[in-house]
Scaffold this active site. Structure first.
Site, short mmCIF file in Angstrom:
data_model
loop_
_atom_site.label_atom_id
_atom_site.label_comp_id
_atom_site.label_asym_id
_atom_site.label_seq_id
_atom_site.Cartn_x
_atom_site.Cartn_y
_atom_site.Cartn_z
CE LYS A 4 17.64 -32.22 27.55
NZ LYS A 4 17.28 -33.58 27.10
CD GLU A 21 11.03 -31.64 42.82
OE1 GLU A 21 11.30 -32.75 43.82
OE2 GLU A 21 10.25 -30.66 43.14
#
Ligand code: NDP
Length: 456
Positions: A154, A229
């Site tokens: 996505k 992250e």
């Protein structure tokens, strides 16, 4: 399906109108991935490697078109876009070698033999941001496929175009249907559904720390594996015994590269007091020389911000009474422009010092000695990257060990390589991408014991 209008940040013009994926589309994609997985995990390692090489070849054949599309959609200079697409290709090649090297162990035990296997996880959801769209996608897609997983990717709504191209290119190169699907839809619907979905085994996410916290909490419901992250507020520490000219020449691209929309941005520049004036004078010349403009112009060094909302956020860190020490150029007219800006002197508790700005705004923080440099560098919730500039090798290593950060550079500002692990300490994230570590994070260790009747 409703539609998604994708803008070009340098002109504010419409670049594309595409179908917008929603929660139902996410369910359907997961079901297709789940159906494709049994056959995909059985593909022989060498054949999986060959397929990844074919994808890399096809990406290389489309490199210039992908670079132009990325430059236009993300507003990044074409020269940067080319090197990012180069890294995308390198990432697929690096992980093309991985399936055949994804080995286990044999472990001596009594009564037989214990051995370990690295098994794929199943369906993995990869959620990516708008700052390095295809690059960050490749860091996740290539190791996930190499390890034998099916992928639902996505991308950010603002920059889905090169990820959609990746899907098309990979399928044309021979990747079976359902193994890699790209869902261009909002995080609030398509993204949330992927994170909640019981048939998704892992979420690998890059984006804000705020959304990362939400994803970690939602993923805990089904004990999903998670790689995060997240944000950063990295320190660029410049000691008086450094090559100050080199540090000043390198500092602008480390914080104004990608218009500051970089989780590794060295946005806190810590300078030892003895060289502060000299450093600032040299930095000013370099910042004022940055060419800000049309991303497709070969001489452009910095493009616009990604959106009007991002520009508004960034501007809030530079109110009219902000201590602007250096300001570069920015075009007028349409486009989400913001001039590179350096703030000094700034109070340590100023928002601009504490928070991730994600725009071309740097702060200068003076320090007196090594201990204070380390204390200031670590005085943040983040710990993604950072730099140390000094000609004293022992001090460089001492400070590198003391800094609470996942990626440090000495006399350099580079953080990211395909073959080395990348990720954050503290609230900059969990887990590592790239290098051998990413492959491990897309697989599970299985131990099998085979009773042979032997004693030992
Ligand atoms: P987000 O963290 O909101 O977005 C990153 C990705 O996560 C996008 O694909 C987004 O989808 C998706 N997403 C958002 N909410 C959810 C959710 N609840 N569940 C699943 N997926 C979700 O970053 P923004 O784009 O809003 O940027 C805001 C700030 O985040 C920046 O100013 C910067 O500080 C930081 N940031 C950090 C990045 C990094 O590299 N560390 C990268 C990008 C941003 P969509 O956008 O399509 O809705």
């Amino acid at each position: 399906m409703s539609t998604l209008t994708v803008l070009e940040p340098a002109t504010e013009a419409v670049l594309a109108v595409i179908p917008r994926a929603d929660a139902e589309a996410a369910d359907a994609a997961v079901a297709r991935a789940r159906a494709a997985w049994p056959a995909w995990r059985e593909v022989a390692p060498a054949d999986r490697g060959r397929l990844l090489h074919r994808i890399a070849d096809a990406l290389a054949a489309s490199a210039e078109a992908l670079s132009v599309l990325e430059a236009r959609n993300a507003g990044k200079p074409i020269t940067d876009a080319r090197s990012e697409i180069g890294m995308v290709i390198d990432t697929f090649r690096y992980y093309a070698a991985a399936p055949e090297r994804h080995t286990g162990e044999t472990i001596p035990v009594g009564g037989g033999i214990a051995m370990t296997f690295r098994e794929p996880l199943g369906v993995v959801a990869l959620i990516t941001p708008w700052n390095f769209p295809l690059n960050i996608a490749a860091w996740k897609v290539a190791p996930a496929l190499a390890a034998g997983n099916c992928v639902v990717l996505k991308p950010a709504e603002l920059t889905p175009l090169t990820s959609l191209e990746l899907e098309r290119i990979a399928l044309a190169a021979g990747l079976p249907e359902g193994v890699l699907q790209v869902l261009a839809g909002p995080g609030s619907t398509a993204g949330t559904r992927l994170v909640e979905h019981p048939d998704v085994a892992k979420v690998a996410f890059t984006g804000s720390t705020t959304v990362g916290r939400r994803i970690a909490a939602a993923a805990s419901e089904t004990i999903k594996r998670v790689t995060l992250e997240l944000g950063g507020k990295s320190a660029n520490v410049i000691f008086a015994d450094a090559d100050v000219a080199a540090a000043a020449a390198a500092a602008p691209s480390a914080v104004f590269g990608n218009a500051g929309q970089d989780c590794c941005a060295r946005s806190r520049i810590l300078v030892q007091r003895e060289v502060l004036d000299d450093f600032l004078a040299q930095l000013g010349e370099h910042v004022r020389a940055i060419r800000v403009g049309d991303p497709l112009d070969e001489t452009t060094v910095m493009g616009p911000l990604i959106s009007a909302a991002q520009r508004e956020t960034v501007a809030s860190y530079v109110p009219s009474d902000a201590p602007v020490a250096i300001r570069g150029e920015a075009p007028d007219g349409p486009g989400f422009w913001f001039a590179p800006t350096v703030l000094s002197p700034v109070r340590p508790d100023d928002r601009a010092v504490v928070e991730e700005i994600f725009g071309p705004v740097a702060v200068i923080v003076p320090f007196s000695d090594e201990a204070e440099a380390v204390r200031l560098a670590n005085d943040t919730i983040y710990g993604l990257s950072g730099s140390i500039w000094t000609n004293d090798g022992a001090k460089a290593l001492r400070v590198a060990r003391a800094m609470e950060s996942g990626n440090l550079s000495i006399n350099s500002n580079s953080s990211v390589r395909v073959s080395t692990p990348f990720g954050g300490f503290k609230q900059s994230g969990v887990g590592r991408e790239l290098g051998p570590h990413a492959l491990e994070s897309f697989s599970e260790v299985k131990t099998v014991y085979y009773a042979t009747g032997a004693t030992g």
